[in-house]
Design a protein around this motif. Structure first.
Motif, PDB file in Angstrom:
ATOM      1  N   PRO A  26       0.834  -1.369  -0.129  1.00 30.18           N
ATOM      2  CA  PRO A  26      -0.079  -0.166  -0.061  1.00 30.18           C
ATOM      3  C   PRO A  26       0.550   1.433  -0.154  1.00 30.18           C
ATOM      4  CG  PRO A  26      -0.899  -1.578   1.456  1.00 30.18           C
ATOM      5  CD  PRO A  26       0.423  -2.212   0.999  1.00 30.18           C
ATOM      6  N   ALA A  27       2.100   1.255   0.746  1.00 33.77           N
ATOM      7  CA  ALA A  27       2.850   2.266   0.736  1.00 33.77           C
ATOM      8  C   ALA A  27       3.362   2.831  -0.556  1.00 33.77           C
ATOM      9  CB  ALA A  27       3.871   2.204   1.837  1.00 33.77           C
ATOM     10  N   TRP A  28       3.451   1.808  -1.501  1.00 30.00           N
ATOM     11  CA  TRP A  28       4.045   2.180  -2.871  1.00 30.00           C
ATOM     12  C   TRP A  28       3.104   3.110  -3.729  1.00 30.00           C
ATOM     13  CZ3 TRP A  28       8.243   1.764  -5.436  1.00 30.00           C
ATOM     14  CH2 TRP A  28       8.432   1.809  -6.811  1.00 30.00           C
ATOM     15  N   ASP A  29       1.612   2.896  -3.098  1.00 29.86           N
ATOM     16  CA  ASP A  29       0.705   3.902  -4.002  1.00 29.86           C
ATOM     17  C   ASP A  29       0.873   5.207  -3.470  1.00 29.86           C
ATOM     18  OD1 ASP A  29      -0.027   1.640  -5.421  1.00 29.86           O
ATOM     19  OD2 ASP A  29      -1.672   0.966  -4.070  1.00 29.86           O
ATOM     20  N   THR A  30       1.533   5.648  -2.654  1.00 25.67           N
ATOM     21  CA  THR A  30       1.698   7.115  -1.668  1.00 25.67           C
ATOM     22  C   THR A  30       2.766   7.575  -2.916  1.00 25.67           C
ATOM     23  OG1 THR A  30       3.505   6.432  -0.452  1.00 25.67           O
ATOM     24  CG2 THR A  30       1.194   6.346   0.422  1.00 25.67           C
ATOM     25  N   LEU A  31       3.466   7.074  -3.748  1.00 25.83           N
ATOM     26  CA  LEU A  31       4.471   7.605  -4.443  1.00 25.83           C
ATOM     27  C   LEU A  31       3.785   7.805  -5.744  1.00 25.83           C
ATOM     28  CD1 LEU A  31       7.469   5.359  -4.117  1.00 25.83           C
ATOM     29  CD2 LEU A  31       7.405   7.592  -3.219  1.00 25.83           C
ATOM     30  N   THR A  32       4.333   9.012  -6.548  1.00 22.34           N
ATOM     31  CA  THR A  32       3.679   9.184  -7.883  1.00 22.34           C
ATOM     32  C   THR A  32       4.072   8.386  -9.053  1.00 22.34           C
ATOM     33  OG1 THR A  32       5.399  10.801  -8.330  1.00 22.34           O
ATOM     34  CG2 THR A  32       3.650  11.782  -7.010  1.00 22.34           C
ATOM     35  N   ALA A  33       3.823   8.436  -9.885  1.00 19.26           N
ATOM     36  CA  ALA A  33       4.047   7.460 -11.116  1.00 19.26           C
ATOM     37  C   ALA A  33       5.388   7.923 -11.353  1.00 19.26           C
ATOM     38  CB  ALA A  33       3.128   7.629 -12.207  1.00 19.26           C
ATOM     39  N   ASP A  34       5.926   9.045 -11.417  1.00 16.46           N
ATOM     40  CA  ASP A  34       7.143   9.533 -11.760  1.00 16.46           C
ATOM     41  C   ASP A  34       8.143   9.198 -10.624  1.00 16.46           C
ATOM     42  OD1 ASP A  34       6.570  10.509 -14.154  1.00 16.46           O
ATOM     43  OD2 ASP A  34       6.530  12.902 -13.318  1.00 16.46           O
ATOM     44  N   GLU A  35       7.674   9.188  -9.402  1.00 14.55           N
ATOM     45  CA  GLU A  35       8.619   8.613  -8.410  1.00 14.55           C
ATOM     46  C   GLU A  35       8.605   7.153  -8.248  1.00 14.55           C
ATOM     47  OE1 GLU A  35       7.775  11.846  -4.588  1.00 14.55           O
ATOM     48  OE2 GLU A  35       6.213  10.221  -5.093  1.00 14.55           O
ATOM     49  N   GLN A  36       7.747   6.408  -9.081  1.00 16.92           N
ATOM     50  CA  GLN A  36       7.808   4.981  -8.814  1.00 16.92           C
ATOM     51  C   GLN A  36       8.712   4.504 -10.086  1.00 16.92           C
ATOM     52  OE1 GLN A  36       3.796   3.406  -9.340  1.00 16.92           O
ATOM     53  NE2 GLN A  36       3.040   3.925  -7.298  1.00 16.92           N
TER      54      GLN A  36
ATOM     55  N   ALA B 155      11.232   6.487 -11.045  1.00 16.01           N
ATOM     56  CA  ALA B 155      12.555   6.791 -10.711  1.00 16.01           C
ATOM     57  C   ALA B 155      13.153   5.588  -9.789  1.00 16.01           C
ATOM     58  CB  ALA B 155      12.645   8.498 -10.010  1.00 16.01           C
ATOM     59  N   VAL B 156      12.439   5.233  -8.812  1.00 17.53           N
ATOM     60  CA  VAL B 156      13.261   4.052  -8.109  1.00 17.53           C
ATOM     61  C   VAL B 156      13.422   3.136  -9.000  1.00 17.53           C
ATOM     62  CG1 VAL B 156      12.284   2.358  -6.357  1.00 17.53           C
ATOM     63  CG2 VAL B 156      11.596   4.889  -6.061  1.00 17.53           C
ATOM     64  N   TYR B 157      12.655   2.453  -9.869  1.00 21.14           N
ATOM     65  CA  TYR B 157      13.251   1.647 -10.840  1.00 21.14           C
ATOM     66  C   TYR B 157      14.614   1.733 -11.405  1.00 21.14           C
ATOM     67  CZ  TYR B 157       8.801  -1.223  -9.867  1.00 21.14           C
ATOM     68  OH  TYR B 157       7.714  -1.978  -9.484  1.00 21.14           O
ATOM     69  N   ALA B 158      14.304   3.244 -12.051  1.00 20.82           N
ATOM     70  CA  ALA B 158      15.447   3.562 -12.838  1.00 20.82           C
ATOM     71  C   ALA B 158      16.821   3.570 -12.152  1.00 20.82           C
ATOM     72  CB  ALA B 158      15.238   5.009 -13.336  1.00 20.82           C
ATOM     73  N   ASP B 159      16.643   4.272 -10.935  1.00 20.67           N
ATOM     74  CA  ASP B 159      17.816   4.190  -9.945  1.00 20.67           C
ATOM     75  C   ASP B 159      18.409   2.899  -9.843  1.00 20.67           C
ATOM     76  OD1 ASP B 159      17.920   6.928  -9.806  1.00 20.67           O
ATOM     77  OD2 ASP B 159      16.733   6.988  -8.138  1.00 20.67           O
ATOM     78  N   TYR B 160      17.395   1.686  -9.208  1.00 19.01           N
ATOM     79  CA  TYR B 160      17.942   0.285  -8.994  1.00 19.01           C
ATOM     80  C   TYR B 160      18.504  -0.071 -10.349  1.00 19.01           C
ATOM     81  CZ  TYR B 160      16.664   0.118  -4.196  1.00 19.01           C
ATOM     82  OH  TYR B 160      16.573   0.238  -2.923  1.00 19.01           O
ATOM     83  N   GLY B 161      17.866   0.062 -11.559  1.00 22.13           N
ATOM     84  CA  GLY B 161      18.581  -0.264 -12.850  1.00 22.13           C
ATOM     85  C   GLY B 161      19.920   0.158 -13.079  1.00 22.13           C
ATOM     86  N   ARG B 162      20.218   1.488 -12.842  1.00 22.52           N
ATOM     87  CA  ARG B 162      21.321   2.013 -12.944  1.00 22.52           C
ATOM     88  C   ARG B 162      22.481   1.467 -11.961  1.00 22.52           C
ATOM     89  NH1 ARG B 162      18.702   6.618 -14.379  1.00 22.52           N
ATOM     90  NH2 ARG B 162      18.426   7.388 -12.029  1.00 22.52           N
TER      91      ARG B 162
END
Length: 119
Positions: free
Chosen positions: A18-28, A30-37
């Protein structure tokens, strides 16, 4: 030098919670992109994926008896959420990589320890 980098999720929102849904789509994204990098950073050797702290077992031996308790050794917010090994010339490079891990800015913390040989 090798460093072990421990990721403490703390209150960091995780996908499929449920906490994931508190992030905006852009923030979500960004998290995936940061872990990818991070996964493609030279010198990073990924650790194995860790399950949720609520699925952990903590084992102690007290007075010769094995005692098993549900959950992590620390509370869920203090539990290690992941780890990796980073090879670099020095601690400053490890700090720079750690500063880009999403947990560092979303309620968690990153611990860096030099890898050591004890025997």
């Amino acid at each position: 030098m090798q460093f072990v980098v421990l990721i403490y999720q703390g209150t960091t929102p995780l996908p499929n919670t449920p906490a994931w849904d508190t992030l905006t789509a852009d923030e979500q994204k960004a998290v995936y992109a940061d872990y990818g990098r991070l996964n493609n950073t030279p010198g990073v050797s990924q650790g194995l994926p860790l399950g949720l702290p609520t699925n952990a077992k903590t084992v102690r031996v007290e007075a010769g008896n094995t005692v098993v308790k549900d959950g992590p050794f620390v509370d869920d917010k203090g539990a290690v959420g992941g780890y990796f090994v980073f090879e670099a010339d020095g601690i400053d490079a490890a700090i720079e990589v750690a500063s880009h891990i999403p947990a560092a800015r979303h309620g968690g913390a990153i611990e860096i320890r030099p890898a050591e040989t004890y025997w």
